[in-house]
Design an enzyme around this catalytic site. Structure first.
Site, short mmCIF file in Angstrom:
data_model
loop_
_atom_site.label_atom_id
_atom_site.label_comp_id
_atom_site.label_asym_id
_atom_site.label_seq_id
_atom_site.Cartn_x
_atom_site.Cartn_y
_atom_site.Cartn_z
N VAL A 132 81.65 114.19 50.16
CA VAL A 132 81.85 115.14 49.27
C VAL A 132 83.62 114.66 48.37
O VAL A 132 84.17 114.10 47.81
CB VAL A 132 82.67 116.39 49.42
CG1 VAL A 132 83.16 117.81 48.48
CG2 VAL A 132 80.81 117.16 49.71
N TYR A 133 84.21 114.13 49.68
CA TYR A 133 85.70 113.88 49.73
C TYR A 133 85.46 112.47 49.31
O TYR A 133 86.21 111.74 48.53
CB TYR A 133 86.13 114.20 51.49
CG TYR A 133 87.08 112.63 51.76
CD1 TYR A 133 88.29 113.60 51.26
CD2 TYR A 133 87.55 111.80 52.40
CE1 TYR A 133 89.88 112.91 51.73
CE2 TYR A 133 89.15 110.61 52.47
CZ TYR A 133 89.47 111.08 51.77
OH TYR A 133 91.24 110.74 52.08
#
Lengths: 253, 476
Positions: free
Chosen positions: A158-159
């Site tokens: 996600v990051y």
């Protein structure tokens, strides 16, 4: 204005409590930067950084507080910062939020927050920064990305994917700025020991905010579009990014 | 005539142009001759004196004139504002056959004025180390030459200036509004845009110089010789070997010269008594690698230069070789690569002559190579509050950007120069700090008072002015 040795006279930090930004600004002040404006989320911590910079001899002010999940507000934050600072020679974009907890990654609210803070807010802010740099006839931005943006890994996808978006965006904005006197340098550190990564086991070739700051200063000096820190990550990722997915996902990282 | 300006390739396409909207002028990246700290401005090329008035009255992001871009630092650039390229103000009037007085446009280069004058036996009254300087620039920097000890700097030979300011057009001279005239002399363009000037040329019988060359083995001998030739020669200059150390510290070559009379020019030269300087200049390909300029190569170059100039009295040299040796290369500034170079030129009075050898030692100790250095004598300065020359010594040093200790070493030099009551030349400067500038130019407030009178809104500014706070009233 940059001095002839490439040191900016005045610096604006978006995300002023970032450990890397803090180390970078201290280095710049040691090299002659006079004015620093800090913006970020946490007033109290910004004040601590500003006091530290003042004791180093800079004219440092804490300014706006902002919430990087408020994407629509990014442009007006940048506008007010420029209105207050006057001319800005270097903008450091250091907002970011590490989401790599498996539970959090399944939480839609956390996914939205990560994409807002790691991609959308900085991208909107950069668009506005670019306009200010154009109209003031020059200036430069440093955008903190990550090696994880070059090849996103499952452990923090996600990051990583949000940062990948920002990395691509910033490098292409740099191309779009060609001829305007303005430019953007993207910084891709490896694993950095900082408050963002406290408690996480360091992979090989981890580094420190100070070492990244030194690499960035030298990168700015030579006009680098991308700064890898440590530099050998560039070679390693030249190989890793070509690795077939079956091998990539089995790597112990 | 080919234009040789330090304008980086003009990026007027794409983003650069889109950003300036409908306002007139191309956005261009401008740097000084040292090629450090370039910034973007909209460049206008007024073709008449009247055409400079519109930007002067309406420009809110600042405005500054630019000639041939030979200031080394950021004097003729104005980030985000307007730069008025004056090169089209290029008229040269009739040279008065009796007095040598001529009206010239601000954009005329000394090169062209010299060529036109030489046909009738007139030479420019003061010549800096290059002919590629505009009249406007020569006034704005109040340039000096090798004859400063005798003839003073450029503006002493200017009897009137047409100056366009936001407050209107002024005809000024040493008698008509001397306050504004002398503020403009050395005022770095910040009192207005010079559009034309009346200059007194010097009568010469030939384009040749009678030069006495002396080789001196150390700095004391060189400086003593320079003092000695003050009285005997109109022109004098010394090249200093900044690599030599120990007992040879500051060894160098002194050239003392006068214009040769027609009767002194013999042989083939006599046939071309008023030969103009060569038209063409060679171009340097920008391929010199960064490591090529280091203390060792510079020392080797200096050694060769020192040896090729043994003492030789009374030989003839053409004025272009004597005054403007580097003009033979059109763009020699590119050899220093992308990072560019600095020129550090300071002046101190006779009582502080020891600052000259001390400077050489400091730079050697910091391992900062000096590629070219020139030592000269100054006579009495002009009355201008920002005019550079003060009687005594001036040393100019070309310093490639790169050695890590350069920044702090020069800062230390600033302090030594300021505490000796000396100053750094703004036309060469790219890095001075405000505190040092104010210490070196104590008459700044006089200058600012003139600026407030002719430019109350503060339209006139440059990157140099912003960096040093030249136009800001520091007391308020």
């Amino acid at each position: 204005m940059n001095d002839p040795f490439g040191t900016p006279d005045s610096v604006l930090v978006l995300g002023g409590t970032s450990d890397i930004a803090r180390a970078l600004v201290r280095r710049l002040v040691a090299r002659g930067t006079k004015k620093v404006m800090l913006t970020g989320r946490d007033r109290a911590r910004l004040d601590v950084v500003a006091a530290e910079l003042r004791s180093d001899g800079a004219d440092a002010v804490t300014s706006l507080e902002f919430d990087a999940t408020d994407v629509a507000g990014a442009a007006s934050i940048v506008d007010s910062a420029f209105a207050e600072a006057g001319r800005v020679d270097l903008i450091i974009v250091a907002v970011g939020l590490l989401v790599d907890d498996a539970q959090e990654e399944r939480d839609p609210a956390k996914v939205a927050e990560s994409i807002a803070v790691n991609f959308a807010w900085p991208a909107v802010a950069l668009a506005r920064v670019a306009e200010h740099l154009r109209s003031q006839g020059g200036g430069h931005a440093v955008v903190l990305s990550t090696v994880a943006a070059v090849r996103v890994r499952r452990a923090n996808y996600v990051y990583g994917s949000a940062k990948a978006g920002l990395d691509e965006y910033a490098r292409n904005l740099h191309q779009a700025l060609a001829g305007s006197g303005a430019g953007i340098t993207v910084v891709r550190p490896g694993f950095v020991h900082s408050k963002m990564t406290v408690g996480r086991p360091p992979p090989p070739m981890s580094t420190t905010p100070d070492a990244v700051a030194e690499d960035v200063v030298r990168g700015l000096e030579r006009g680098a579009e991308v700064v890898w820190s440590p530099a050998r990550l560039r070679l390693i990722f030249a190989v890793l990014r070509l690795l077939p997915e079956v091998l990539w996902r089995r790597l112990p990282m | 005539m080919p234009e040789r300006v330090a304008v980086d390739p003009a990026p007027t396409t794409g983003a650069g142009r889109g950003s300036v909207g409908e306002r007139p002028g191309d956005a261009r990246l401008l740097a000084g001759w040292g090629r450090t700290s370039p910034t973007i401005a909209r460049v206008l090329e007024p073709d008449s004196a009247a055409a400079v008035d519109a930007p002067l009255s309406g420009e809110r992001r600042g405005c500054i004139a630019r000639g041939l871009g030979r200031s080394y630092g950021d004097a003729a650039q104005c980030a985000g504002g307007v730069v008025l390229d004056t090169r089209r103000l290029d008229a040269i009037g009739e040279i008065d056959a009796e007095t040598g007085v001529v009206d010239v446009g601000a954009g005329v280069s000394l090169d062209r004025l010299l060529r036109v004058g030489l046909r009738d036996g007139w030479f420019i009254p003061v010549s800096p180390g290059t002919r590629q300087v505009s009249i406007g620039g020569a006034i704005a920097a109040d340039v000096h030459g090798k004859n400063h000890h005798r003839d003073g700097s450029f503006c002493r030979h200017v009897s009137s200036i047409t100056l366009h300011t936001p407050g209107g057009v002024h005809e000024v001279g040493p008698e008509a509004d001397p306050e504004l005239f002398w503020a403009t002399a050395g005022g770095m363009g910040l009192t207005g845009v010079v559009t034309s000037a009346r200059v007194a040329m010097r009568r010469v019988e030939s384009a040749w110089m009678r030069v006495d060359t002396e080789q001196h083995g150390d700095i004391d001998s060189l400086m003593t010789a320079l003092e000695r030739v003050d009285a005997s020669h109109r022109y004098s200059v010394a090249w200093v070997d900044c690599s030599a150390s120990g007992r040879q510290l500051g060894r160098g070559i002194l050239d003392a010269a006068d214009h040769a009379a027609a009767s002194e020019v013999t042989g083939r030269r006599a046939a071309r008594l008023l030969r103009p300087p060569p038209e063409r200049a060679l171009s340097v390909p920008p391929i010199v690698p960064r490591w090529a300029i280091n203390p060792l190569t510079v020392a080797a170059f200096n050694e060769a230069w020192f040896r090729k100039s043994p003492s030789r009295p009374g030989h003839l040299r053409h004025l272009s070789g004597f005054f403007h040796p580097l003009d033979a290369l059109a763009n020699w500034n590119v050899v220093f690569g992308r990072r560019g170079f600095l020129q550090y030129q300071f002046a101190v009075d006779d009582a502080h002559r020891e600052l000259v050898p001390r400077t050489l030692e400091l730079l050697q100790r910091a391992r900062c190579p000096v590629t070219i250095s020139v030592l000269k004598r100054f006579g009495p300065g002009d009355p201008g509050p920002l005019s550079f020359p003060i009687p005594g010594w001036t040393l100019a040093l070309d310093l490639p950007v790169g050695p890590p200790a350069l920044r702090d070493t020069l800062r230390g030099l600033d302090e030594a120069v300021a505490s000796a009551g000396g100053r750094v030349y703004l036309a060469k400067d790219a890095r001075l700090g405000r505190d040092m500038f104010q210490a070196m130019y104590p008459r700044l407030s006089e200058f600012q008072a003139v600026c407030r009178r002719v430019d109350p809104e503060g339209v006139l500014t440059s990157d140099l002015a912003r960096r040093l706070g030249i136009c800001e009233d520091s007391s308020s």
